[in-house]
Motif scaffolding. Structure first.
Motif, PDB file in Angstrom:
ATOM      1  N   ARG A  92       0.853  -1.191   0.000  1.00  0.00           N
ATOM      2  CA  ARG A  92       0.000   0.000   0.000  1.00  0.00           C
ATOM      3  C   ARG A  92       0.878   1.225   0.000  1.00  0.00           C
ATOM      4  O   ARG A  92       1.904   1.272   0.664  1.00  0.00           O
ATOM      5  CB  ARG A  92      -0.890  -0.004   1.233  1.00  0.00           C
ATOM      6  N   LEU A  94       0.506   5.455   0.526  1.00  0.00           N
ATOM      7  CA  LEU A  94      -0.351   6.549   0.969  1.00  0.00           C
ATOM      8  C   LEU A  94       0.407   7.854   0.772  1.00  0.00           C
ATOM      9  O   LEU A  94       1.508   8.007   1.288  1.00  0.00           O
ATOM     10  CB  LEU A  94      -0.694   6.374   2.447  1.00  0.00           C
ATOM     11  N   ARG A  98      -1.969  12.872   7.000  1.00  0.00           N
ATOM     12  CA  ARG A  98      -3.349  12.614   7.401  1.00  0.00           C
ATOM     13  C   ARG A  98      -3.404  12.453   8.903  1.00  0.00           C
ATOM     14  O   ARG A  98      -2.393  12.175   9.531  1.00  0.00           O
ATOM     15  CB  ARG A  98      -3.901  11.383   6.694  1.00  0.00           C
ATOM     16  N   LYS A 102      -7.114   8.214  10.844  1.00  0.00           N
ATOM     17  CA  LYS A 102      -7.300   7.845   9.437  1.00  0.00           C
ATOM     18  C   LYS A 102      -6.129   6.989   8.957  1.00  0.00           C
ATOM     19  O   LYS A 102      -6.321   5.981   8.267  1.00  0.00           O
ATOM     20  CB  LYS A 102      -7.451   9.102   8.583  1.00  0.00           C
ATOM     21  N   LEU A 103      -4.927   7.361   9.324  1.00  0.00           N
ATOM     22  CA  LEU A 103      -3.748   6.604   8.936  1.00  0.00           C
ATOM     23  C   LEU A 103      -3.802   5.188   9.512  1.00  0.00           C
ATOM     24  O   LEU A 103      -3.564   4.208   8.809  1.00  0.00           O
ATOM     25  CB  LEU A 103      -2.472   7.321   9.388  1.00  0.00           C
ATOM     26  N   ALA A 105      -6.440   3.497  10.382  1.00  0.00           N
ATOM     27  CA  ALA A 105      -7.505   2.755   9.701  1.00  0.00           C
ATOM     28  C   ALA A 105      -7.014   2.240   8.348  1.00  0.00           C
ATOM     29  O   ALA A 105      -7.283   1.089   7.979  1.00  0.00           O
ATOM     30  CB  ALA A 105      -8.737   3.640   9.530  1.00  0.00           C
ATOM     31  N   GLU A 106      -6.300   3.077   7.612  1.00  0.00           N
ATOM     32  CA  GLU A 106      -5.782   2.663   6.298  1.00  0.00           C
ATOM     33  C   GLU A 106      -4.728   1.563   6.455  1.00  0.00           C
ATOM     34  O   GLU A 106      -4.699   0.605   5.666  1.00  0.00           O
ATOM     35  CB  GLU A 106      -5.207   3.863   5.568  1.00  0.00           C
ATOM     36  N   ALA A 109      -6.487  -1.711   7.432  1.00  0.00           N
ATOM     37  CA  ALA A 109      -7.193  -2.262   6.269  1.00  0.00           C
ATOM     38  C   ALA A 109      -6.207  -2.970   5.336  1.00  0.00           C
ATOM     39  O   ALA A 109      -6.465  -4.072   4.838  1.00  0.00           O
ATOM     40  CB  ALA A 109      -7.954  -1.172   5.522  1.00  0.00           C
ATOM     41  N   ALA A 110      -5.053  -2.361   5.112  1.00  0.00           N
ATOM     42  CA  ALA A 110      -4.050  -2.949   4.229  1.00  0.00           C
ATOM     43  C   ALA A 110      -3.466  -4.226   4.828  1.00  0.00           C
ATOM     44  O   ALA A 110      -3.200  -5.201   4.115  1.00  0.00           O
ATOM     45  CB  ALA A 110      -2.932  -1.949   3.946  1.00  0.00           C
TER      46      ALA A 110
END
Length: 113
Positions: A92, A94, A98, A102-103, A105-106, A109-110
């Motif tokens: 991933r 990015l 951020r 949010k970071l 969460a990303e 998710a990855a």
């Protein structure tokens, strides 16, 4: 501006393979430069994440001005770019600063996909 105040491991073109690609845990690489204000904004967030996730995620800092080879190889065009590696491969990318939530969460998710 001074360099970001963190205890994160600094990676160079020469140490990238060992410090990132050969690790047995996921590695988040912060591609940054001294002249980049958003890079300085996200640095404390990355230091917090590195401390909180020390058991399952490594965070590395990579100065693109001082080490252009790896940045070119991974086509880093904008800063900051955060690239997540697992098993020696990027999974991933990015771009931009951020908020921490949010970071995270990303990243989560990855890492779970």
């Amino acid at each position: 501006m001074s360099a970001p105040a963190t205890d994160l491991v600094v990676v160079t073109d020469a140490t990238f393979e060992h410090e990132v690609l050969r690790q047995d845990r996921p590695v988040l690489v912060d591609f940054w430069a001294q002249w980049c204000p958003p890079c300085h904004m996200i640095a404390p967030v990355l230091a917090e994440i590195a401390a909180e996730r020390a058991g399952d995620l490594l965070v590395r800092k990579f100065n693109t001005d001082e080490n252009p080879l790896v940045a070119r190889e991974y086509r880093v065009m904008s800063l900051p770019t955060l690239m997540l590696f697992r098993d020696g491969a990027p999974i991933r990318s990015l771009v931009g600063a951020r908020p921490k939530a949010k970071l995270l969460a990303e990243l989560d998710a990855a890492l779970t996909s």
